[in-house]
Design an enzyme around this catalytic site. Structure first.
Site, PDB file in Angstrom:
ATOM      1  N   GLU A  31      -2.529  -9.755  -5.364  1.00 47.33           N
ATOM      2  CA  GLU A  31      -1.770  -9.451  -6.532  1.00 47.33           C
ATOM      3  C   GLU A  31      -2.061 -10.176  -7.756  1.00 47.33           C
ATOM      4  OE1 GLU A  31       0.279  -6.766  -6.038  1.00 47.33           O
ATOM      5  OE2 GLU A  31       1.083  -7.580  -4.314  1.00 47.33           O
ATOM      6  N   THR A  33      -4.735  -9.684  -9.232  1.00 44.37           N
ATOM      7  CA  THR A  33      -6.236  -9.735  -9.259  1.00 44.37           C
ATOM      8  C   THR A  33      -6.876  -8.527  -9.758  1.00 44.37           C
ATOM      9  OG1 THR A  33      -6.129  -8.673  -6.986  1.00 44.37           O
ATOM     10  CG2 THR A  33      -6.177 -10.975  -7.130  1.00 44.37           C
ATOM     11  N   ASP A  34      -6.147  -7.622 -10.186  1.00 46.39           N
ATOM     12  CA  ASP A  34      -6.643  -6.282 -10.504  1.00 46.39           C
ATOM     13  C   ASP A  34      -7.375  -6.136 -12.060  1.00 46.39           C
ATOM     14  OD1 ASP A  34      -4.249  -5.972 -11.366  1.00 46.39           O
ATOM     15  OD2 ASP A  34      -4.002  -3.801 -10.691  1.00 46.39           O
ATOM     16  N   SER A 122       5.566   0.860  -7.684  1.00 45.41           N
ATOM     17  CA  SER A 122       5.072   1.695  -8.627  1.00 45.41           C
ATOM     18  C   SER A 122       5.298   3.046  -8.849  1.00 45.41           C
ATOM     19  CB  SER A 122       3.577   1.955  -8.012  1.00 45.41           C
ATOM     20  OG  SER A 122       2.577   0.794  -8.679  1.00 45.41           O
ATOM     21  N   GLU A 156      -0.016   3.366 -19.517  1.00 49.04           N
ATOM     22  CA  GLU A 156       0.874   2.138 -19.609  1.00 49.04           C
ATOM     23  C   GLU A 156       0.302   1.359 -20.495  1.00 49.04           C
ATOM     24  OE1 GLU A 156       3.046   1.155 -17.160  1.00 49.04           O
ATOM     25  OE2 GLU A 156       2.819   2.645 -15.677  1.00 49.04           O
ATOM     26  N   ASP A 168      -2.255   0.317  -9.174  1.00 49.91           N
ATOM     27  CA  ASP A 168      -1.086   1.129  -8.746  1.00 49.91           C
ATOM     28  C   ASP A 168      -1.612   2.861  -8.953  1.00 49.91           C
ATOM     29  OD1 ASP A 168      -0.011  -1.259  -8.736  1.00 49.91           O
ATOM     30  OD2 ASP A 168       1.215  -0.514 -10.411  1.00 49.91           O
ATOM     31  N   TYR A 218       4.344 -10.204 -17.635  1.00 50.67           N
ATOM     32  CA  TYR A 218       3.152  -9.620 -17.125  1.00 50.67           C
ATOM     33  C   TYR A 218       2.132  -9.637 -18.215  1.00 50.67           C
ATOM     34  CZ  TYR A 218       0.101  -6.441 -14.741  1.00 50.67           C
ATOM     35  OH  TYR A 218      -1.055  -5.667 -14.207  1.00 50.67           O
TER      36      TYR A 218
HETATM   37  C1  GLA Z   1       1.514  -4.180 -11.357  1.00 52.95           C
HETATM   38  C2  GLA Z   1       0.605  -3.626 -12.097  1.00 52.95           C
HETATM   39  C3  GLA Z   1      -0.653  -3.646 -11.332  1.00 52.95           C
HETATM   40  C4  GLA Z   1      -0.906  -5.172 -10.843  1.00 52.95           C
HETATM   41  C5  GLA Z   1       0.292  -5.700  -9.898  1.00 52.95           C
HETATM   42  C6  GLA Z   1       0.296  -6.983  -9.401  1.00 52.95           C
HETATM   43  O1  GLA Z   1       1.959  -3.463 -10.188  1.00 52.95           O
HETATM   44  O2  GLA Z   1       0.926  -2.362 -12.480  1.00 52.95           O
HETATM   45  O3  GLA Z   1      -1.867  -3.333 -12.145  1.00 52.95           O
HETATM   46  O4  GLA Z   1      -1.587  -5.932 -11.703  1.00 52.95           O
HETATM   47  O5  GLA Z   1       1.426  -5.506 -10.961  1.00 52.95           O
HETATM   48  O6  GLA Z   1      -0.726  -7.022  -8.396  1.00 52.95           O
END
Ligand code: GLA
Length: 381
Positions: A31, A33-34, A122, A156, A168, A218
């Site tokens: 989580e 980490t992307d 998502s 986004e 996502d 975020y």
């Molecule tokens: C949201 C974002 C993702 C990811 C998650 C956390 O869902 O859209 O890209 O960063 O949070 O893992």
């Protein structure tokens, strides 16, 4: 749901169109980490968005959100940005296609979803992927699946204001029935992992809370990570993202960055390692280790990354008390769901306890979702 969409489409536009769908997602581990170039472990689910669409021969989009009972009409030039939040997703997808050289034509559409909003599954990526996939197909744009995911992500960034990673949208486009996907978010290499843990259930418990300012919080987390990576890069030029950093490297710059940036980066470095550990454990069928790592993620997200909340911590504690194998906050955080890996024989007692204790403490019950790992974006009819 499909019948309702079709009936409304017919009522509004006196015709019928093609029907497309894209799913929401779960994430076993990995989580935040992307956007750090790291690894994630998502899977698409059997809940998502469904849209009926037909070209209308004009230069306008007429879109109806069935769940909200709202109609929006807008063009697809930059200045035509619609006021309704939900319509920005559709508009953004069109703009991002145009920016990539694609030609958009006016269309009529009705959509609805059964992926709960704000639950960390998502719903927004499901909406973006539905339209990116549908327009690509209907207009024969020839955009590949990675670019479809990136179109959702850029929507986004540029039209919603969340500087999200690719997880996502990737999961929504690439999902495969019965498989989770290990994705390297830097190279975009991925591998399907059939996921059928015999004797276990994977369940989501929705806290039904959604905290305000989630998107600015975020984006702030992302900034902290970039600050830390930048500081480390001064000593180690090979560090492009935190994915390339070690705790030793982070400790070298501890005094050069804020305490907040430090703990955020610490979480990310540890989380990327946890994803790797889970891969090894899964290959051995060792779900106890998978579960242990999930608890580790929750602890990190709560204490270091600070994206959990009282309700989610409470659900996590109940899981621990009930002997649930693994449990953690899922998705971006700030509300939403916990994902729980629970032995079948412990399932009922856990759910019973979670419902009654949660209600006693917060005055309302959580919601329970048993999800099935399913296919990604596709045309239905
Ligand atoms: C949201 C974002 C993702 C990811 C998650 C956390 O869902 O859209 O890209 O960063 O949070 O893992």
């Amino acid at each position: 749901m499909i019948n309702k969409i079709r009936a409304k489409f017919n009522e509004l536009f006196q015709t019928g169109g093609s029907v497309y769908t894209s799913p929401g997602r779960i994430n076993l581990i990995g989580e935040h980490t992307d956007y750090n170039g790291g690894f994630v472990f998502p899977g698409a689910i059997d809940k998502g968005m469904v849209a009926e669409i037909k070209l209308n021969g004009t230069d306008k989009i007429r879109a109806f959100a069935l769940d909200l009972n709202e109609l929006a009409e807008f063009g697809f030039n930059e200045e035509d940005i619609p006021a309704a939040g939900w319509a920005k997703y559709i508009f953004g997808v069109c703009r991002e296609i145009i920016k990539r050289g694609g030609t958009i034509k006016g269309f009529d559409t009705v959509f609805a979803g059964d992926v709960p909003l704000g639950a960390g599954m998502s719903s927004s990526a499901a909406l973006e992927s539905t339209y990116a996939f549908a327009l690509n197909d209907m207009l024969s744009l020839g955009i590949d699946k990675f670019e479809l995911a990136k179109i959702g992500q850029s929507t986004e960034h540029n039209y919603v204001g969340v500087k999200c990673g690719i997880m996502d949208q990737f999961a929504s486009v690439f999902g495969k029935k019965g498989s989770l996907m290990l994705l390297d978010c830097r190279s975009l290499e991925y591998k399907y992992y059939p996921f059928d843990p015999k004797g276990y259930k994977l369940v989501l418990l929705d806290s039904v809370v959604k905290h305000e300012l989630a998107s600015s919080a975020y984006n702030k987390r992302r900034e902290s990570c970039e600050n830390a990576a930048k500081a480390i890069r001064k000593n180690h030029s090979e560090v492009e993202f935190l994915r390339d950093a070690t705790m030793d490297m982070l400790n070298e710059v501890k005094n050069d960055i804020s305490a907040e940036d430090y703990i955020r980066a610490e979480y990310v470095i540890e989380e990327i390692q946890r994803v790797m550990d889970v891969c090894v454990a899964l290959e051995k069928g060792n779900y106890e280790t998978v579960g242990e790592k999930m608890y580790g993620t929750h602890h990190g997200m709560s204490k270091l990354y600070e994206v959990s909340c009282e309700e989610l911590d409470f659900l996590n504690d109940i899981a621990k008390k009930c002997g649930v194998t693994g449990s953690r906050v899922m998705g971006g955080g700030f509300g939403g769901c916990t994902i729980n890996l629970v032995k079948e024989e412990k399932y009922e007692a856990f759910i019973k306890e979670a419902f009654s204790a949660y209600k006693e403490k917060f005055g309302h019950e959580p919601k329970l979702y048993n999800v099935v790992i399913s296919d990604g974006a596709r045309k239905l009819f």
